[in-house]
Enzyme design. Structure first.
Site, short mmCIF file in Angstrom:
data_model
loop_
_atom_site.label_atom_id
_atom_site.label_comp_id
_atom_site.label_asym_id
_atom_site.label_seq_id
_atom_site.Cartn_x
_atom_site.Cartn_y
_atom_site.Cartn_z
N ARG A 46 0.85 -1.20 0.00
CA ARG A 46 0.00 0.00 0.00
C ARG A 46 0.88 1.24 0.00
O ARG A 46 0.62 2.22 -0.68
CB ARG A 46 -0.95 0.00 1.21
CG ARG A 46 -1.64 1.36 1.41
CD ARG A 46 -2.89 1.34 2.28
NE ARG A 46 -2.82 0.47 3.43
CZ ARG A 46 -2.10 0.71 4.53
NH1 ARG A 46 -1.39 1.81 4.63
NH2 ARG A 46 -2.10 -0.16 5.52
N TYR A 98 -17.72 15.65 -14.31
CA TYR A 98 -18.09 14.24 -14.27
C TYR A 98 -19.12 14.03 -13.15
O TYR A 98 -18.96 14.54 -12.04
CB TYR A 98 -16.82 13.42 -14.02
CG TYR A 98 -17.07 11.94 -13.91
CD1 TYR A 98 -17.45 11.21 -15.03
CD2 TYR A 98 -16.95 11.28 -12.70
CE1 TYR A 98 -17.70 9.85 -14.93
CE2 TYR A 98 -17.20 9.92 -12.60
CZ TYR A 98 -17.57 9.21 -13.72
OH TYR A 98 -17.82 7.88 -13.62
N ASP A 170 -9.17 18.15 -13.89
CA ASP A 170 -9.39 16.77 -14.31
C ASP A 170 -9.07 16.73 -15.81
O ASP A 170 -9.79 17.28 -16.63
CB ASP A 170 -10.84 16.38 -14.04
CG ASP A 170 -11.14 14.93 -14.39
OD1 ASP A 170 -10.48 14.39 -15.31
OD2 ASP A 170 -12.04 14.33 -13.78
N LYS A 195 -9.90 5.59 -18.85
CA LYS A 195 -10.35 6.07 -20.15
C LYS A 195 -9.20 6.00 -21.16
O LYS A 195 -8.73 4.93 -21.46
CB LYS A 195 -10.94 7.48 -20.00
CG LYS A 195 -11.87 7.63 -18.77
CD LYS A 195 -13.11 6.76 -18.84
CE LYS A 195 -13.93 6.69 -17.55
NZ LYS A 195 -14.27 7.96 -16.92
C1 LIG Z 1 -14.64 8.34 -15.60
C2 LIG Z 1 -14.27 9.66 -15.09
C3 LIG Z 1 -13.94 9.86 -13.74
C4 LIG Z 1 -14.03 8.74 -12.71
O1 LIG Z 1 -13.09 7.74 -12.98
P1 LIG Z 1 -13.30 6.18 -12.61
O2 LIG Z 1 -12.04 5.57 -13.11
O3 LIG Z 1 -14.53 5.72 -13.31
O4 LIG Z 1 -13.45 6.10 -11.14
C5 LIG Z 1 -13.55 11.13 -13.35
N1 LIG Z 1 -13.49 12.15 -14.22
C6 LIG Z 1 -13.81 11.99 -15.52
C7 LIG Z 1 -13.72 13.17 -16.45
C8 LIG Z 1 -14.21 10.76 -16.01
O5 LIG Z 1 -14.53 10.62 -17.30
#
Ligand SMILES: *Cc1c(COP(=O)(O)O)cnc(C)c1O
Length: 384
Positions: A46, A98, A170, A195
């Site tokens: 961890r 998101y 983000d 993604k």
């Molecule tokens: C999918 C997404 C998240 C969250 O990510 P996870 O891997 O699904 O927990 C946060 N911000 C954006 C812009 C996203 O597309």
């Protein structure tokens, strides 16, 4: 090193012990210690794992930061960043974020006395008056999810820093291949690695990258304390996926440009949201701060088209949550990705029930276009 080379050789390039060209999967929870009173480099996974560390160093290199941290999901990354704040602190949030980021603030962190306010960051004229003493940070996405609205990251950073606030970006939709927020002035970059970074719709992961060592120490402490770390095998899959990020992003962007231009003049389409189109309100800033508009498009069909029938008629393009994989995916933000946002807020920011979000994959663009076209035709009321 140029970015294209960093994708392959950044971070820790291969394995020093054996010469293996790939970082091995250190599938271990703990490490042998030689005696008492020593501080071993590796003590518990961890706290640190060599496969994860290689990935974390790679992300730091790609985002032009000093430190990267890898998490078990994008939401674990968001949660760790939000754990920097305390009761009484407030965050400003750009109006399209998101759905999960909104939800964790609204349903979890609110219970700990951390509040938020949604603001329109595409127009910065009202930002200075919003930067009141209780505001500790501004959290933005650009282009934002799902309407692809563009925020001037350098301008938000400059204004926020004048008032001593942190700027969190983000960067999931762009990836460091197209946009590097830390170099534009932001303090913290967040990713859902699920993604484009992973790119193959087979790993859930998240990242935080910073350039200030003191902030890195605080976040590392929180990562180790709250424990949402990425496992060694998933770290390996991420290292593997990122090697082809440049090739994939070039193709995603090319295909999305073609599809957006085609949708823009399509008689069945009411509106296209894509910052790579010259008439898009975000076009100029997107050109300035990123090296492409990426692979995400949102659009609305005219009122006499049935969205459900459109989704059901698709054959190649898949109706699914998520984005950024090699395959084309569509979703209906109002009932899927953004369902956690109350209807009145959705309506206010423009996430209508007719909005369709498309993650343009790297298939042949002719095949993607042909599938969308047949589904549009099948969903027109005149066709029934
Ligand atoms: C999918 C997404 C998240 C969250 O990510 P996870 O891997 O699904 O927990 C946060 N911000 C954006 C812009 C996203 O597309």
């Amino acid at each position: 090193m140029q970015l294209d080379s960093l994708l392959i050789h950044g971070g820790i390039d291969g394995d020093a012990a054996t010469g293996a060209v790939n970082v091995p999967i250190y599938q271990t929870s703990t490490y042998r210690q030689t005696g008492l009173g020593e501080t071993p480099v590796w003590e518990y996974s961890r706290t640190g794992n060599p496969t994860r560390t290689a990935l974390e160093k790679l992300l730091a290199d790609l985002e032009e930061g000093s430190h990267g941290l890898a998490f078990a999901s994008g939401m674990a990354a968001v949660t760790t960043v939000l754990s920097l704040f305390q009761q009484g602190d407030k965050l400003l949030l750009s109006s399209n974020v998101y759905g999960g980021t909104f939800r964790v603030l609204d349903k979890v962190f609110k219970n700990f006395g951390i509040t938020y306010e949604i603001i329109d960051t595409t127009d910065l004229s009202s930002l200075p008056e919003k930067l009141t003493p209780d505001v500790k940070a501004v959290l933005i996405e650009s282009p934002a999810n799902p309407l692809l609205t563009v925020t001037d990251i350098a301008a938000v950073s400059a204004l926020s820093h004048e008032h001593g606030k942190l700027v969190i970006v983000d960067n999931t939709f762009m990836t460091p291949y197209l946009q590097r927020p830390l170099s534009l002035g932001a303090d913290i970059v967040i990713h859902s690695g699920t993604k484009y970074l992973g790119g193959h719709s087979d790993v859930i992961s998240g990242f935080v990258v910073v350039k200030d060592p003191a902030l890195a120490d605080r976040l590392y402490f929180l990562q180790n304390s709250t424990g949402g770390v990425l496992g060694p095998f998933d770290s390996f899959l991420m290292l593997r996926g990122i090697k082809t990020l440049g090739l994939r992003m070039d193709r995603h962007t090319f295909n999305a440009q073609v599809i957006a231009r085609w949708l823009e003049i399509h008689p069945s389409v009411k509106h296209v949201y894509y910052p790579g189109l010259e008439r898009d309100p975000g076009y100029a800033i997107q050109q300035k701060q990123a090296s492409g508009a990426g692979g995400m498009i949102s659009f609305e069909l005219h009122a006499d088209y049935d969205a459900d029938r459109f989704f059901r008629s698709l054959r190649l393009v898949t109706l699914a949550e998520s984005l950024g994989g090699v395959e084309s995916l569509v979703c209906h933000p109002a009932t899927m990705t953004h369902a956690a946002i109350p209807e009145e807020i959705r309506k206010k920011v423009g996430i209508t029930d007719r909005l369709i979000r498309l993650s343009v994959g790297i298939e042949s663009v002719q095949d993607i276009q042909a599938d969308l076209e047949q589904a549009i035709q099948a969903s027109g009321k005149a066709q029934v």
